[in-house]
Enzyme design. Sequence first.
Site, PDB file in Angstrom:
ATOM      1  CD  GLN A  22      53.197  52.443  67.728  1.00 17.11           C
ATOM      2  OE1 GLN A  22      52.679  53.491  67.339  1.00 17.11           O
ATOM      3  NE2 GLN A  22      52.491  51.354  67.933  1.00 17.11           N
ATOM      4  CB  THR A  39      54.796  46.386  81.138  1.00 12.87           C
ATOM      5  OG1 THR A  39      53.837  46.527  80.094  1.00 12.87           O
ATOM      6  CG2 THR A  39      54.233  45.464  82.212  1.00 12.87           C
ATOM      7  CG  ASP A  89      58.748  54.189  78.881  1.00 13.85           C
ATOM      8  OD1 ASP A  89      59.262  53.690  77.856  1.00 13.85           O
ATOM      9  OD2 ASP A  89      57.554  54.023  79.199  1.00 13.85           O
ATOM     10  NE  ARG A 132      50.924  49.457  73.530  1.00 11.56           N
ATOM     11  CZ  ARG A 132      51.915  50.330  73.538  1.00 11.56           C
ATOM     12  NH1 ARG A 132      52.407  50.766  74.676  1.00 11.56           N
ATOM     13  NH2 ARG A 132      52.431  50.791  72.423  1.00 11.56           N
ATOM     14  CD  GLU A 140      51.977  47.381  70.943  1.00 14.02           C
ATOM     15  OE1 GLU A 140      51.442  46.621  71.757  1.00 14.02           O
ATOM     16  OE2 GLU A 140      51.651  48.570  70.807  1.00 14.02           O
TER      17      GLU A 140
END
Length: 358
Positions: free
Chosen positions: A208, A50, A204, A182, A45
């Site tokens: 988590q 993005t 990327d 998301r 998060e």
Amino acid sequence: MGLCASKEKKDEEIISSEEEEGEEVEGSEDEEEKEVKLLLLGAGESGKSTIAKQIQIIHLSGFTPEERKGFKEVVHSNILLAMKALYEASQRFGASPAPENDACAKEVVEAALKAEETTHAEISPELGQRIKKLWLDDTIQETFKRSNEFQITDNSAYFFQDLDRVSAGDYIPTEEDVLRCRAKTTGITETHFQMEGIRFKLVDVGGQRSERKKWIHCFEEVTMVIFCVAMSEYDMKLYEDDKTNRMNESLKLFDEICNSKWFSATPIVLFLNKSDLFRQKIEKIDLKVAFPDYTGGCDFNAAAEYIQRKFVALNRNPTQKQIYPHVTCATDTQNIRVIFKAVKELIIQQAFAQSGLI
């Protein structure tokens, strides 16, 4: 003689062809060597994906209408799951939507559960109006003000405020919608792009905890690490662990990455991200809730500087490794465009320094 001459000519052509192929292979290897590898790291998060989407918009061809259509289900899933989270949180807080909204709530929760089970989400115009009715309910609005106390995506208000558009039958997500929606990152994603003659590979990886064991596979030949931190999450808990503060998790993770043997001399660009959400939140919630020694009050600049110092201070080898902090908003295309130009300049400076020219 004719046959011999023909054979010699053929052999020369084969040798020439093999030499050309060899040159092509060497050329491709040279090209690969010239490619700058940027590794995107950070907790879940934090906005890494993005950033990768912004690169697609800024330095590649953006997203075609067909590609944007592919995000429609993600947007609809985000909306359904966010409203389900709001409704369930309101009940845990001892409140419920107005009785006339009970049927709406039941229908939305059922649609969200179906989306979770089938991974297929679709919001009809009629369902969109029911979600809109729930969103405007006083109890749901009061619950949303306590969103730091439960798990909900930070894009939810953006989509709830535009339900007529996103639930229309002919809805195609805009680039802004694509940036805001998301989807959990799993595995490793590479984006190849060029910026002013320099070839980049942006890697990327999922942030988590369950995804971090895959990070080691990306640690070789990294030119620069970009570490993302969600500034706005200083008063929130992890999705995967509702007892651990998200900012503390990011600090711990940054400490491990910054001082890893893999990156002993690798510069790190620190993206203090989600500055827009942080600016809104810091006016109401003091940073002291996460850091008791903070004394700057509800001031954006003071709080941002404090967070920056906390991260930069974790660098145990400042003479050999540099940390370059930037306050960022990953959903702001112009902001990311400017910052990536600065990153490019850093890479050029690093190349000159390594060659002994500066």
